[in-house]
Design an enzyme around this catalytic site. Structure first.
Site, PDB file in Angstrom:
ATOM      1  N   SER A  16     -13.463   3.181   0.036  1.00  0.00           N
ATOM      2  CA  SER A  16     -14.013   2.757   1.333  1.00  0.00           C
ATOM      3  C   SER A  16     -14.261   3.971   2.215  1.00  0.00           C
ATOM      4  O   SER A  16     -13.917   5.105   1.868  1.00  0.00           O
ATOM      5  CB  SER A  16     -13.044   1.796   2.038  1.00  0.00           C
ATOM      6  OG  SER A  16     -11.822   2.460   2.334  1.00  0.00           O
ATOM      7  N   SER A 142      -8.610  16.416   9.468  1.00  0.00           N
ATOM      8  CA  SER A 142      -8.933  15.653  10.682  1.00  0.00           C
ATOM      9  C   SER A 142      -8.908  16.616  11.855  1.00  0.00           C
ATOM     10  O   SER A 142      -8.255  17.669  11.789  1.00  0.00           O
ATOM     11  CB  SER A 142      -7.893  14.550  10.896  1.00  0.00           C
ATOM     12  OG  SER A 142      -7.956  14.026  12.214  1.00  0.00           O
ATOM     13  N   TYR A 155       1.035  11.764  11.144  1.00  0.00           N
ATOM     14  CA  TYR A 155      -0.334  11.939  10.659  1.00  0.00           C
ATOM     15  C   TYR A 155      -0.868  13.304  11.063  1.00  0.00           C
ATOM     16  O   TYR A 155      -1.403  14.052  10.231  1.00  0.00           O
ATOM     17  CB  TYR A 155      -1.225  10.835  11.229  1.00  0.00           C
ATOM     18  CG  TYR A 155      -2.679  10.947  10.841  1.00  0.00           C
ATOM     19  CD1 TYR A 155      -3.103  10.630   9.556  1.00  0.00           C
ATOM     20  CD2 TYR A 155      -3.636  11.355  11.768  1.00  0.00           C
ATOM     21  CE1 TYR A 155      -4.440  10.722   9.195  1.00  0.00           C
ATOM     22  CE2 TYR A 155      -4.974  11.455  11.414  1.00  0.00           C
ATOM     23  CZ  TYR A 155      -5.372  11.139  10.131  1.00  0.00           C
ATOM     24  OH  TYR A 155      -6.704  11.237   9.774  1.00  0.00           O
ATOM     25  N   LYS A 159      -1.863  16.643   8.703  1.00  0.00           N
ATOM     26  CA  LYS A 159      -3.172  17.306   8.747  1.00  0.00           C
ATOM     27  C   LYS A 159      -3.034  18.782   9.130  1.00  0.00           C
ATOM     28  O   LYS A 159      -3.804  19.628   8.650  1.00  0.00           O
ATOM     29  CB  LYS A 159      -4.099  16.576   9.720  1.00  0.00           C
ATOM     30  CG  LYS A 159      -4.409  15.130   9.311  1.00  0.00           C
ATOM     31  CD  LYS A 159      -5.041  15.042   7.936  1.00  0.00           C
ATOM     32  CE  LYS A 159      -5.464  13.624   7.581  1.00  0.00           C
ATOM     33  NZ  LYS A 159      -6.102  13.539   6.257  1.00  0.00           N
ATOM     34  N   THR A 190     -14.759   3.890  10.320  1.00  0.00           N
ATOM     35  CA  THR A 190     -14.204   3.383   9.073  1.00  0.00           C
ATOM     36  C   THR A 190     -13.060   2.420   9.406  1.00  0.00           C
ATOM     37  O   THR A 190     -12.782   2.161  10.577  1.00  0.00           O
ATOM     38  CB  THR A 190     -13.652   4.530   8.207  1.00  0.00           C
ATOM     39  OG1 THR A 190     -12.478   5.074   8.845  1.00  0.00           O
ATOM     40  CG2 THR A 190     -14.690   5.633   8.029  1.00  0.00           C
TER      41      THR A 190
END
Length: 264
Positions: A16, A142, A155, A159, A190
């Site tokens: 995806s 990111s 998160y 990154k 997304t």
């Protein structure tokens, strides 16, 4: 690199979002593809879209938090293709929870997929690239790998770790004809916020306002493909949110004022 035709390219997180859009874009370049993700059914949908444009598109289900599965996947893929020209490390999970409410096992889960899984897969593929004397490794990070952001402590940390590892790897591979590209997307439209995990490990199941108004994954994928062809070292992809990278660097006081106002 003028063409990606017949290049053997392995994409993780291809079920995806950016990964799926990349798969279709690279299929149109007539690259030979390996698609990985945990969701086999969704991978088959990506494969269906890709085989319209390329002569080879293999599915290799993969859970990056499973070390044994990574080694098995590399063995299967290299037995099938012989080598990998380009590895695109795209798979990952996001987070929506306050640090004070998030147990360490959730932090570890995020790091295991986003960092250690990516590192292990890269290290498993790297010997084949060294043996053939060429290769290209792409790490999708990111913009939160450039600065901290509320509700994304683990998160963002994962990154930042990706940034440090792959910058260092690039320097180590300079004389080996192996390129390393770090891609730092901003808000791409997304399902990443829908699938982000919360403090109890469940899915967030909400679309962030910023995400909903973000760049399309297809446009993002086109830019990444162009960057791969140009063998770019770094890429920032997004809309006005990319400015936060420069604000953080040059106007830190303003960055701190802005980031504390973020709600999602």
């Amino acid at each position: 690199m003028k063409t990606l035709k017949n290049k053997k390219i392995w994409i993780t997180g291809a079920s995806s979002g950016i990964g799926k859009a990349l798969a279709v874009a690279l299929a149109r370049e007539e690259a030979l593809l390996v698609l990985s993700a945990r969701n086999s059914h969704a991978l088959k949908q990506t494969q269906k879209a890709c085989v319209k444009h390329t002569s080879f598109c293999m599915i290799q289900p993969l859970n990056l938090s499973d070390s044994a599965q990574i080694q098995q996947a590399v063995q299967k893929v290299t037995e099938e293709l012989g080598n990998i020209d380009i590895l695109i490390n795209n798979a990952g999970i996001s987070q929506r929870s306050l640090a004070r409410e998030t147990p360490v096992d959730i932090d570890r889960r995020i790091m295991e997929v986003n960092f250690f899984g990516m590192v292990q897969l890269t290290k498993a593929v790297l010997p084949f690239m060294l043996s053939q004397g060429s290769g290209h490794i792409v790490a999708v990070s990111s913009i939160t790998g450039k600065f901290g952001f509320p509700l994304r402590t683990a998160y963002s940390a994962s990154k930042h770790a990706i940034q440090g590892f792959f910058e260092s790897l690039r320097a180590e591979l300079t004389d080996d004809n192996i390129k390393v590209t770090i891609v730092s997307p901003g808000r791409i439209k997304t399902n990443i916020s829908l699938n982000a995990i919360t403090a109890d490990g469940s899915a967030h199941k909400k679309m962030d306002n910023g995400q909903a108004g973000g760049m399309s994954p297809e446009k993002c994928a086109k830019r990444i493909v162009r960057g791969i062809k140009k063998q770019r070292k770094e890429m920032l992809i997004g809309n006005k949110e990319i400015l936060m990278v420069y604000i953080h660097r040059w106007l830190p006081a303003l960055y701190h004022r802005l980031v504390t106002k973020v709600k999602n």
